[in-house]
Each structure stands twice: as C-alpha cells, then as structure tokens.
Scaffold this active site. Structure first.
Site, PDB file in Angstrom:
ATOM      1  CG  HIS A 146      -1.926   1.103   1.288  1.00 43.23           C
ATOM      2  ND1 HIS A 146      -3.185   1.038   1.751  1.00 43.23           N
ATOM      3  CD2 HIS A 146      -1.633   2.632   1.007  1.00 43.23           C
ATOM      4  CE1 HIS A 146      -3.763   2.401   1.572  1.00 43.23           C
ATOM      5  NE2 HIS A 146      -2.869   3.158   1.257  1.00 43.23           N
TER       6      HIS A 146
ATOM      7  CG  HIS B 257      -0.715   7.196  -0.865  1.00 46.29           C
ATOM      8  ND1 HIS B 257      -1.885   7.274  -1.569  1.00 46.29           N
ATOM      9  CD2 HIS B 257      -1.052   6.310   0.344  1.00 46.29           C
ATOM     10  CE1 HIS B 257      -2.998   6.811  -0.724  1.00 46.29           C
ATOM     11  NE2 HIS B 257      -2.411   6.284   0.160  1.00 46.29           N
TER      12      HIS B 257
ATOM     13  CE  LYS C 192      -7.901   2.271  -0.682  1.00 50.68           C
ATOM     14  NZ  LYS C 192      -6.745   2.264   0.097  1.00 50.68           N
TER      15      LYS C 192
ATOM     16  CG  HIS D 124      -9.920   4.414   3.630  1.00 53.63           C
ATOM     17  ND1 HIS D 124      -8.572   4.875   3.567  1.00 53.63           N
ATOM     18  CD2 HIS D 124     -10.535   4.875   4.250  1.00 53.63           C
ATOM     19  CE1 HIS D 124      -8.625   5.775   4.710  1.00 53.63           C
ATOM     20  NE2 HIS D 124     -10.086   5.837   5.037  1.00 53.63           N
TER      21      HIS D 124
ATOM     22  CG  HIS E  19      -4.876   1.933   6.071  1.00 57.04           C
ATOM     23  ND1 HIS E  19      -6.348   1.990   6.080  1.00 57.04           N
ATOM     24  CD2 HIS E  19      -4.659   2.913   4.864  1.00 57.04           C
ATOM     25  CE1 HIS E  19      -6.871   2.730   5.282  1.00 57.04           C
ATOM     26  NE2 HIS E  19      -6.073   3.271   4.395  1.00 57.04           N
TER      27      HIS E  19
ATOM     28  CG  ASP F  77      -1.586   4.777   3.958  1.00 55.03           C
ATOM     29  OD1 ASP F  77      -1.697   5.489   2.962  1.00 55.03           O
ATOM     30  OD2 ASP F  77      -2.509   5.273   4.835  1.00 55.03           O
TER      31      ASP F  77
HETATM   32  O1  DOR Z   1      -3.410   9.202   5.729  1.00 46.43           O
HETATM   33  C1  DOR Z   1      -3.598   9.061   4.436  1.00 46.43           C
HETATM   34  N1  DOR Z   1      -2.951   9.633   3.751  1.00 46.43           N
HETATM   35  N2  DOR Z   1      -4.566   8.122   4.487  1.00 46.43           N
HETATM   36  C2  DOR Z   1      -4.984   7.794   3.288  1.00 46.43           C
HETATM   37  O2  DOR Z   1      -5.924   7.155   3.324  1.00 46.43           O
HETATM   38  C3  DOR Z   1      -4.978   8.567   2.119  1.00 46.43           C
HETATM   39  C4  DOR Z   1      -3.460   9.025   2.308  1.00 46.43           C
HETATM   40  C5  DOR Z   1      -3.227  10.380   1.271  1.00 46.43           C
HETATM   41  O3  DOR Z   1      -3.468  10.134   0.127  1.00 46.43           O
HETATM   42  O4  DOR Z   1      -2.578  11.217   1.473  1.00 46.43           O
HETATM   43 ZN    ZN Z   2      -3.485   5.043   1.485  1.00 45.02          ZN
END
Ligand code: DOR
Ligand code: ZN
Length: 344
Positions: A14, A16, A100, A137, A175, A248
């Site tokens: 997971h 970003h 997702k 999520h 998460h 995450d």
């Molecule tokens: O803390 C987070 N940041 N939780 C999420 O679900 C998304 C993520 C983000 O994209 O910044």
């Molecule tokens: Zn995330």
C-alpha cells in the site's frame, strides 16, 4: 544477540507515489529497499480506467532511478460508474493487481469514491469471479460517527455485509488501526488479508494530540488508543499469513501538512525498514519480520516472493529529516527514537 538480518527483498502492499515532481522525488525512497508496491490510485483526477492505469504505470516507469529494479503493481479506483468489462480486461492483460474502494469523503482525494454500495455489486461479483482483490479503506464517513469509531463501524455496517453478499471476493483490509479489525481479520478465511502500516505500530493518539498538535503524525485512519497499537504490534509480529506490510507512505509537502486544515499522511518510505526491525526486535520477533515484509503479501496476491535479498545490520541508521521536491520539502516520519537497524 543477532547483529545482522537478511530477508527476502520486501514489497510494500500500500503506497502513495503521487505524480509529477512529487513522484520523481519520492520514488527512489521506495525503490532503494522495495522490489514491488501496490500503487494507490487517488490522484487528481483519480486512476479510474485501465487506460488511466496504463498511463500512470508508464509515468512511474519513466521516473524510475537509473538501474532500479522495481515493479509498480497498479490499482483502479472504484467509482459508481466503474465498467466491469474494463476491470476484467485490465486484470486479464496483467496491468492491474487490485481495485481500491474509498468510501466517498473518507480521505485524501476520495470524493469520487462509493456512496451507495449496491451500485458496485456487479463489479464486485466480477472481481470475485476473476480473483481480483478489493483493497478497502475501511472507514465510514457519516458525520455522526466519532472519528475514532469509524473503522469498527465500517466493519459491521459495510465490510461484513459486502463479504457475505460476495462470496469468494478477495479483500484486503487496508491500514488497520484497531483491535476490532485484528479480531475480525482473524475470524475470516484466507480470502481476507489485512495490511498494517509502520506508523500505526509506533504511534497512538497521544502522539498526535498530547503536548501540542503534531501534524506530521496525522494520518487516516487516525491512530487510536494504546490498546489498539499493542494489538497491531501483536498481529504484525505474529507471522500469521493474513497480516502483511502496507506502509501507506503518503507524502505531502510541509506547506500542505501545516495548513489550518492540513493533509493526512505520514511519509515513512525512507525509514520504514529500520523502524520495523526495531519494533520486531522489541517484540522478540525478529524471526517473523520476513513473513510480514516479504512473504505474506505475495502469497495473498498470488505472486512469488522476491528472489533477491536485503540485509539489515545493527550499526545505527540515519535518515534525512526532510527530502526536497520541486513542490517543496516533505518531512520524513519521526518514530521518536533513534534507529538501531540500518539497511546495508
Ligand atoms: O493518511 C492518509 N493519507 N490516509 C489515506 O487514506 C490517504 C493518504 C493520502 O493519500 O495522503
Ligand atoms: Zn493510503
């Protein structure tokens, strides 16, 4: 006491990566240690179709550091308009590894997410048929539900009904932050997996709120009380097949973290493995670190574990407080203790 630890190379289930300047700056922080990662689709606009995922995949590949051996595992962002034939074709071509589900409004860039779960039932049924996992999520977004209860309520009101209505659907609870989620995951069959982040093994809600507000510890789902953190540590270090690492890691510029309405996300890619080694050592479970970082995830996703290895040595680790991006600095997650284990 062991001073060196060699693991199969880890994967991040997971992650970003964002796009543009941020992508270029943060990608090397992951490729340095990880062989593969499940890439979150919450860009603006989101990665909704197979064509979007192909284009994003190609931008990630183009941003790879010279010589990096890294495979981005792409996901599609589920909307109420998602076309099940497009999803099936994306899976058949090997382009996507998961879909997702963001409940609309749950977190960063989730406005196009799902409001009425009935509307996505045909897509979920198709996914069960073709064995394409749904990454969830798991938070309700109703204003009247306390933010610290949103995960537990989601399990009862949304997740369990979806799973009962769609037998065989492979689901990853993303998460997880509560003992409720740990208990739920343990009571299910092998179609259910759960990722755990690094930061939720380290911080509880006091870290965010006691002695002054700490924007860099604010993420979603928000960290809960200490009993939940302890349940997560027990689950992560247990070597049980259903629990695996999904960092995450979610970079935001410092300017966006420090706004009056600051963004949610902890940027943990640079120091995750050093922190995890310390957590597992504190739990007397260093022997189980490889299952969490390198074996359980691939097994759930039906992929082979990585062939090459990564070594940690107990020589002390340093990491930058921030990394520079063309959009501005991004602060690295501070676990609050010096790190003993370095990736060598
Ligand atoms: O803390 C987070 N940041 N939780 C999420 O679900 C998304 C993520 C983000 O994209 O910044
Ligand atoms: Zn995330």
């Amino acid at each position: 006491m062991s001073q060196s630890l060699t693991l199969r190379r880890p994967d991040d289930w997971h992650l970003h990566l964002r796009d543009g300047a941020m992508l270029r700056a943060v990608l090397p922080e992951t490729t340095r240690h990880f062989a593969r990662a499940i890439i979150m689709p919450n860009l603006v606009p989101p990665v909704v179709t197979a064509a979007d995922a192909r284009a994003y995949h190609d931008r990630i590949r183009a941003a790879l550091p010279e010589g990096a051996a890294f495979t981005p595992l792409m996901t599609l962002y589920l909307t109420e308009e998602t076309d099940l034939e497009d999803v099936a074709a994306a899976k058949a071509s090997g382009l996507v590894n998961a879909v997702k589900l963001y409940p609309a409004g749950a977190t960063t860039n989730s406005a196009s997410g799902v409001r009425t779960f009935e509307k996505v039932r045909p897509v979920l049924e198709k996914m069960a048929e073709i064995s394409l996992p749904l990454c969830v999520h798991g938070e309700v977004t109703d204003a009247e539900i306390d933010i610290f209860d949103r995960e537990a309520v989601f399990i009862d009101r949304v997740l369990d009904p979806i799973r009962r209505a769609t037998p065989g659907l492979r689901v990853v609870m993303e998460h997880i932050t509560t003992s409720n989620a740990v208990d739920y995951a343990r009571a299910q069959d092998e179609t259910l997996g759960a990722t755990i982040t690094t930061h939720h093994l380290v911080i509880n809600r006091n870290h965010i709120l006691a002695g002054g507000i700490k924007p860099y510890y604010y993420c979603l789902p928000v960290a809960k009380r200490e009993t939940h953190r302890l349940a997560l540590r027990q689950a992560a270090t247990s070597a049980e097949a259903r629990f695996f690492l999904g960092t995450d890691s979610a970079p935001h510029t410092d300017a966006n973290k420090l706004l009056p309405c600051g963004c949610a996300g902890c940027f943990t890619a640079p120091n995750t493995l050093s922190i995890l080694a310390q957590v597992f050592e504190e739990e007397n479970a260093l022997d189980n670190l490889e299952a969490f970082t390198s074996l359980n995830g691939p097994a759930f996703y039906g992929l082979p574990p990585n062939e090459d290895t990564l070594t940690l040595t107990k020589t002390g680790a340093t990491y930058p407080a921030q990394i520079a991006t063309d959009d501005g600095p991004v602060t690295v997650f501070d676990p609050g203790f010096p790190l003993d284990w370095a990736v060598t």
